[in-house]
Structures are given as structure tokens and as C-alpha cells.
Design a protein around this motif. Structure first.
Motif, short mmCIF file in Angstrom:
data_model
loop_
_atom_site.label_atom_id
_atom_site.label_comp_id
_atom_site.label_asym_id
_atom_site.label_seq_id
_atom_site.Cartn_x
_atom_site.Cartn_y
_atom_site.Cartn_z
N SER A 181 0.84 -1.19 0.00
CA SER A 181 0.00 0.00 0.00
C SER A 181 0.88 1.25 0.00
CB SER A 181 -0.91 0.01 1.23
OG SER A 181 -0.12 0.06 2.41
N LYS A 182 0.25 2.40 -0.19
CA LYS A 182 1.01 3.64 -0.24
C LYS A 182 1.80 3.90 1.04
CE LYS A 182 0.74 8.60 -1.07
NZ LYS A 182 -0.09 9.75 -1.45
N PRO A 183 1.23 3.75 2.25
CA PRO A 183 2.03 3.98 3.45
C PRO A 183 3.27 3.09 3.52
CG PRO A 183 -0.29 3.88 4.01
CD PRO A 183 -0.18 3.46 2.57
N ILE A 184 3.14 1.84 3.07
CA ILE A 184 4.27 0.93 3.11
C ILE A 184 5.34 1.37 2.11
CG2 ILE A 184 4.95 -1.42 2.48
CD1 ILE A 184 2.32 -2.35 3.78
N LEU A 185 4.92 1.72 0.90
CA LEU A 185 5.89 2.18 -0.10
C LEU A 185 6.57 3.48 0.34
CD1 LEU A 185 4.23 1.54 -3.58
CD2 LEU A 185 6.36 0.59 -2.72
N VAL A 186 5.77 4.40 0.90
CA VAL A 186 6.34 5.67 1.37
C VAL A 186 7.39 5.40 2.45
CG1 VAL A 186 5.83 7.78 2.65
CG2 VAL A 186 4.37 7.10 0.76
N GLY A 187 7.07 4.53 3.40
CA GLY A 187 8.00 4.23 4.48
C GLY A 187 9.25 3.52 4.00
N PHE A 188 9.07 2.50 3.16
CA PHE A 188 10.20 1.72 2.67
C PHE A 188 11.13 2.56 1.81
CE2 PHE A 188 12.00 -1.14 -0.59
CZ PHE A 188 12.77 -1.95 0.24
N VAL A 189 10.57 3.23 0.82
CA VAL A 189 11.40 4.05 -0.07
C VAL A 189 11.99 5.24 0.68
CG1 VAL A 189 11.37 5.48 -2.15
CG2 VAL A 189 10.12 3.33 -2.12
N GLY A 190 11.23 5.80 1.64
CA GLY A 190 11.76 6.90 2.44
C GLY A 190 12.97 6.50 3.26
N GLY A 191 12.93 5.30 3.84
CA GLY A 191 14.08 4.82 4.60
C GLY A 191 15.31 4.65 3.72
N LEU A 192 15.11 4.06 2.54
CA LEU A 192 16.22 3.93 1.60
C LEU A 192 16.75 5.30 1.18
CD1 LEU A 192 14.91 1.11 -0.78
CD2 LEU A 192 16.68 0.89 0.96
N ALA A 193 15.83 6.24 0.93
CA ALA A 193 16.23 7.57 0.46
C ALA A 193 17.08 8.30 1.50
CB ALA A 193 14.99 8.39 0.11
N LEU A 194 16.69 8.21 2.77
CA LEU A 194 17.47 8.90 3.81
C LEU A 194 18.86 8.29 3.94
CD1 LEU A 194 17.60 11.07 5.91
CD2 LEU A 194 16.52 9.51 7.55
N LEU A 211 15.55 13.67 -2.80
CA LEU A 211 14.79 14.42 -1.80
C LEU A 211 13.29 14.12 -1.83
CD1 LEU A 211 16.42 17.98 -1.65
CD2 LEU A 211 16.27 16.29 0.19
N PRO A 212 12.65 14.09 -3.01
CA PRO A 212 11.21 13.80 -3.02
C PRO A 212 10.88 12.41 -2.50
CG PRO A 212 11.89 14.79 -5.11
CD PRO A 212 13.13 14.44 -4.37
N LEU A 213 11.87 11.49 -2.56
CA LEU A 213 11.61 10.12 -2.11
C LEU A 213 11.54 10.00 -0.60
CD1 LEU A 213 13.96 8.13 -4.53
CD2 LEU A 213 11.56 8.72 -4.83
N LEU A 214 11.95 11.04 0.12
CA LEU A 214 11.87 10.99 1.58
C LEU A 214 10.43 10.91 2.06
CD1 LEU A 214 14.59 13.63 2.57
CD2 LEU A 214 14.76 11.14 2.74
N GLY A 215 9.51 11.39 1.24
CA GLY A 215 8.09 11.25 1.56
C GLY A 215 7.61 12.14 2.69
N ILE A 216 8.25 13.28 2.89
CA ILE A 216 7.88 14.16 4.00
C ILE A 216 6.42 14.62 3.85
CG2 ILE A 216 8.34 16.37 5.12
CD1 ILE A 216 11.29 15.99 4.33
N ARG A 217 6.06 15.08 2.67
CA ARG A 217 4.69 15.54 2.45
C ARG A 217 3.70 14.39 2.61
NH1 ARG A 217 3.73 18.85 -2.92
NH2 ARG A 217 5.17 20.20 -1.75
N GLU A 218 4.08 13.20 2.11
CA GLU A 218 3.18 12.05 2.23
C GLU A 218 2.98 11.65 3.68
OE1 GLU A 218 5.61 12.36 0.16
OE2 GLU A 218 4.90 11.95 -1.88
#
Length: 554
Positions: free
Chosen positions: A123-136, A356-363
Motif C-alpha cells: 500500500s502507499k504507506p508501506i511504499l512511502v516508508g520503505f522508499v523513504g528509509g532507503l532515500a534517507l 529528496l522527493p523520495l523521503l516522503g515528508i509531504r506524504e
């Protein structure tokens, strides 16, 4: 079957060629940076833009989706292979190739078995969290590069953070100047002139400044010599143990690409009204990854940013990807000397701004406002990916997906229809409403299939509704509206049998309405419907007392 380069006409040929030149300007500097993130030479990132790109462009159903290694894929490669071989070694490079091959085979299997629906588990929350962790994690490595601080790019997040903090007294001033100016140009340029290839401009200007000012001798790290020549074709040769060790990370790469790639492909297809085929897209990803593994590169995914850039440039075909492949090949044949003096701080700035956009701050902020539970899922996935690793992160993502599904399925809408045909609020197992449909009759509607996660919840809610309405003294008939009950399993059937026994002991008759014809055989087999036969009036089975009472009241 859709022909290759669908949508290409004489009228849009020039526009597509220009978009291809823009794609070259965007992709080459990014892929050099992504190869470094993955712990591979720059050529590995450039090779991915040739044969895999051509194969993908000629097979895929999407007219716009750009396939390429991206930041998430590069980070997954580094984190998964880093514990198996030393970054920069020949074994490491061969394992990255093998990982791409395994991922390609998985794509092909999913395509043949039509398993693209599995992507829905992310789901979107999972993708946002997973990709955000990799991005940071990626961003931290790029910050070190921009500051001229030496850290172990393959280390854990805490080790990288510690390395940067302890290395602050050793900041390389010229590296800081180059990176600061590069970031400023990239961010301001993106805001005020987004169609300009600022990454290429930054790379060219920073390289000229480095050479003219002799900055390498002053401590600025540069890319170094890039071997000239076309992609090197070879098949990865590893022990069976190493092949098996790469399967979990290849599965993670595959699922992330499936989830993101199919979503982006479908969204652009719907936006511009052309057909897409998820299974054909999976097949294209499979062939592209096998081609990548066989041409000395690494795993290929979908590039959302480059796809968006092509859409903004007016591209509606895969021709820009073919132009990119030709341009990259020419660079490797005749222009690798131009790459040797590219300063690493500039590459770090280009990649850092791109992720930077992959961090998912806005999401994350949106999730916090909309649903705290889903925010928690995203945050948990983010933290596990960041502090434990990418593979545990994807495993946690799937577990959280199942928990999320079970949590929602275990609390379905269970309504008591009131006298005005409107349902009450959905019943909770511990919160009887006291509602009644008609004198002596309660009609309950279950708005979901009956299965192990909600069978007991449903029976408890029905008992609570009857008890709350006054029990057998006030309720003599229960009618279950079966319109939404499309399936049942053994566990739910057992819970339903307990409900039927309880109703019989209380002297309450049980009837059904609106039973779906397609579901009836299975409901009968599991004993949900106690008698067989057709019901012309839609009430099932044949005890009509409840319906007669309801009809008389109306």
C-alpha cells in the motif's frame, strides 16, 4: 498485440527526438551517481541505459514509462550485496549481475502466472516508508560526498551518521563550495525553469571549474577514468549458495518495481487514454533485467522522475528511450575522457536533490492528518528499513500489509436496518445499538464475505444487537441480508453454527434475504444455508414468519 513504438507518427517525430536528448541529459549524470550508490563502477550505470533500455522500450505496453536503475534499486543492491562481498570487487559486480538476472526471472514468472495483483499488498504507506528509509540512507552517503568526508558507503545508517559527525572537522572546503552551488542551482532551476537539464549543466560547469582551478590537487575527489567501449556481455558465474543468498533481495527489488512501475504505467495510460497491459509490462521488466545482468549492469526498475520529465516534454512514445541508448553508447565509445574529471561533490548534489522527493515528508504529513494507523505503518516500515536493513524492511512491509488487511477485514460494516430502511451505525461487538427493523424482527446486513477474521465478530455483533433490542421478548425473527456475502470459509462457518444454535436456544427464527446465486452453492456446502431450494421471493430458506411480520408492519 500493440506494435513497438506505438504512438509514433511523422507529426511527433521531432518532438520525440528532442525529448530523447533531454532524457540523455537527465539520465547519464543520475546513473553515474546511482552506480556509485550501488557500490559499482560508473560503467555499470551507463550500461543499463543501452541494451536493457532498448529491450524494454521495444516490448513494454506503456508508451512513456522509463526503465532504469533508480535510487531505491541502487540502495537495495548496496545493502543486500554489501554483506556478501566487498564493494568494488569483481565478486561484488558479478553478484549484482546475478541479482538482476534473478529479478528478471521473477518478473517473467509473475507475468506468465498473472501475479501482478501481488503489488497491491504494498500500500502507499508501506511504499512511502520503505522508499523513504532507503532515500534517507542514500542522502546521508551523498552528504558525506558533498562535504568531502570519507565514510563507509556500505555501512549501516548509524555508522554513516557517526562517520559524518566525527568527520566534520575534516570538511573539504572546495567540495563544500561545489556542492552548495550545485544544490542551489538544481533547486532554483527546478523551480523557475524545470524543463532545462540542470543536472547536466551542473555536471559540465563543475567539471570545467575543477579542471580550470586544479581542484583535484586541492582535495576534491573526481570520478576518475571510465573505461571506453560498449557493454561487456557475460553471464554471472557464482556458486549455488551465492545464487540462493541473492533471492530475497531480488524478490524485494521485484516487488518494489512491480508496485511502483505498474501504478505509474497505468496512471499515464489513463491520463493520455492509451491501453496498457500489466502482464506485458512485467514481461518487459523481466527481459530488461536479464539483459542488464548479462551486460555487466545491475537491477533495472521504473524511474518515476524521468517518466514525469518525459511527460512534461510532451513525449508519448518510447522513442526517447532508444535515443538515450544510442547517445549513451556513443558516449562510451568516444567520450569517456569527458567523464574522468567530474567532481564527486557535484555527483553527490545531483543524486541528493533527486532523492529528496523520495523521503516522503509531504506524504507522511498527509498520512498523519488522514489516518494515524496508516501513518504508524509507514513510520514502522521507514524505521526498520533505515536501522535494520532493506530486506527486513520489505519483510516488515509485507507483514504490516497483512496486519492492515486483517485489521480492516476483522471489523466489517455490520448494520441493523431500521424502520425507515436506513441502517444504523455499524455494530461493534461490544456496543449493542438497541435498533430494531420492525416489531419482532431484526434485519442484519453483513457488508463483507464471511471468513476467519470476521466470523466471530459477526456472530457476536448479532447477539449484541438482539440482546440490546430486548432479547427474545422483543425479537422473534432474525433476517440476515446476504447480498454482500460472496464467500465463506471453515472458521466462519463454525462461528455461524454457534450463532444458529444460540438463536435456536433463544427461540429466534433465522431467515435470509438476497442470497447471491453465485455464492449459494458454497454457502450451502458450508452449512450457512440450512435447506436447499429456490426462493422466488428472495428469502432463503423457507421460514417466512419474519418476512410476513415485516411485510405486515410495512
Amino acid at each position: 498485440m500493440q506494435r513497438p513504438l506505438a504512438g509514433l507518427t511523422r507529426q511527433n517525430l521531432v518532438r520525440e527526438l528532442v525529448a530523447g536528448i533531454t532524457l540523455i541529459a537527465i539520465a547519464i549524470p543520475l546513473n553515474i551517481g546511482y552506480a556509485q550508490i550501488a557500490g559499482l563502477p560508473a560503467t555499470a550505470g551507463l550500461y543499463a541505459l543501452i541494451v536493457p533500455t532498448v529491450v524494454y522500450a521495444l516490448v513494454v505496453s506503456s508508451r512513456q514509462l522509463v526503465a532504469s536503475p533508480d535510487a531505491a534499486a541502487a540502495a537495495l543492491v548496496a545493502s543486500s550485496i554489501g554483506g556478501l562481498a566487498a564493494a568494488g570487487s569483481q565478486t561484488y559486480a558479478v553478484m549484482a549481475m546475478a541479482q538482476a538476472v534473478i529479478s528478471g526471472v521473477l518478473f517473467l514468472v509473475m507475468s506468465v502466472l498473472k501475479l501482478g495483483f501481488l503489488a497491491n499488498f504494498l500500500s502507499k504507506p508501506i511504499l512511502v516508508g520503505f522508499v523513504g528509509g532507503l532515500a534517507l540512507d542514500i542522502l546521508l552517503s551523498q552528504i558525506a560526498k558533498m562535504l568531502g568526508i570519507k565514510i563507509d558507503s556500505g555501512g549501516e545508517f548509524v555508522d554513516k551518521l557517526t562517520g559524518i559527525i566525527t568527520g566534520l572537522p575534516d570538511i573539504q572546503v572546495w567540495s563544500l563550495v561545489i556542492s552548495a552551488l550545485s544544490v542551489a542551482v538544481l533547486l532554483l532551476g527546478k523551480r523557475f525553469a524545470p524543463v532545462v537539464p540542470w543536472a547536466l549543466i551542473v555536471m559540465i560547469v563543475a567539471t570545467i571549474a575543477t579542471v580550470a582551478g586544479g581542484l583535484e590537487s586541492k582535495g576534491v575527489s573526481v570520478l576518475g577514468e571510465v573505461p571506453a567501449g560498449p557493454p561487456v556481455f557475460s553471464w554471472p558465474v557464482l556458486s549455488w549458495a551465492n545464487w540462493f543468498a541473492l533471492i530475497p533481495s531480488a524478490m524485494a527489488l521485484t516487488m518494489v518495481t512491480v508496485a511502483e512501475g505498474l501504478l505509474v504505467s497505468r496512471s499515464y495510460g489513463e491520463k493520455h487514454r492509451y491501453p496498457t497491459s500489466p502482464n506485458r509490462d512485467l514481461f518487459a521488466f523481466g527481459l530488461a533485467n536479464i539483459a542488464s545482468g548479462a551486460s555487466s549492469s545491475f537491477a533495472v526498475g521504473s524511474s518515476t522522475s524521468r517518466t514525469a520529465a518525459m511527460d512534461s516534454a510532451g513525449s508519448r512514445t518510447q522513442l526517447p528511450s532508444l535515443v538515450l541508448a544510442v547517445g549513451t553508447l556513443l558516449l562510451l565509445l568516444f567520450g569517456t575522457s569527458l567523464l574522468a574529471d567530474i567532481p564527486s561533490p557535484a555527483i553527490g548534489a545531483i543524486v541528493g536533490v533527486a532523492v529528496l522527493p523520495l523521503l516522503g515528508i509531504r506524504e507522511f504529513l498527509d498520512l498523519w492528518k488522514l489516518d494515524r494507523f496508516e501513518f504508524g505503518i509507514g513510520a514502522a516500515c521507514f524505521l526498520v528499513t533505515l536501522f535494520v536493513g532493506s530486506i527486513p524492511g520489505i519483510l516488515v512491509a509485507f507483514v504490516l500489509a497483512l496486519v492492515n488487511i486483517a485489521q480492516r477485514a476483522s471489523r466489517p460494516a455490520i448494520d441493523v436496518l431500521e424502520e425507515d430502511d436506513n441502517p444504523t451505525d455499524s455494530l461493534l461487538a461490544d456496543a449493542p445499538t438497541g435498533a430494531i427493523t420492525a416489531p419482532g424482527v431484526i434485519v442484519v446486513r453483513m457488508a463483507a464475505p464471511l471468513f476467519f477474521a470476521n466470523g466471530t465478530v459477526f456472530t457476536t455483533a448479532v447477539k449484541s444487537a438482539i440482546t440490546g433490542a430486548g432479547g427474545p421478548d422483543k425479537v422473534q425473527h432474525l433476517v440476515v441480508d446476504m447480498e454482500a456475502v460472496t464467500d465463506v470459509d471453515v472458521t466462519a462457518a463454525e462461528a455461524y453454527a454457534d450463532l444458529r444454535e444460540w438463536l435456536a436456544a433463544e427461540g429466534i427464527t433465522l431467515s435470509y434475504s438476497r442470497v447471491r446465486e453465485g455464492a449459494r452453492p458454497r454457502l450451502e456446502r458450508f452449512g450457512i444455508l440450512r435447506t436447499a431450494g429456490d426462493a422466488a421471493d428472495g428469502v432463503y430458506p423457507s421460514n417466512r414468519e419474519a418476512v410476513a411480520a415485516l411485510t405486515t408492519h410495512r
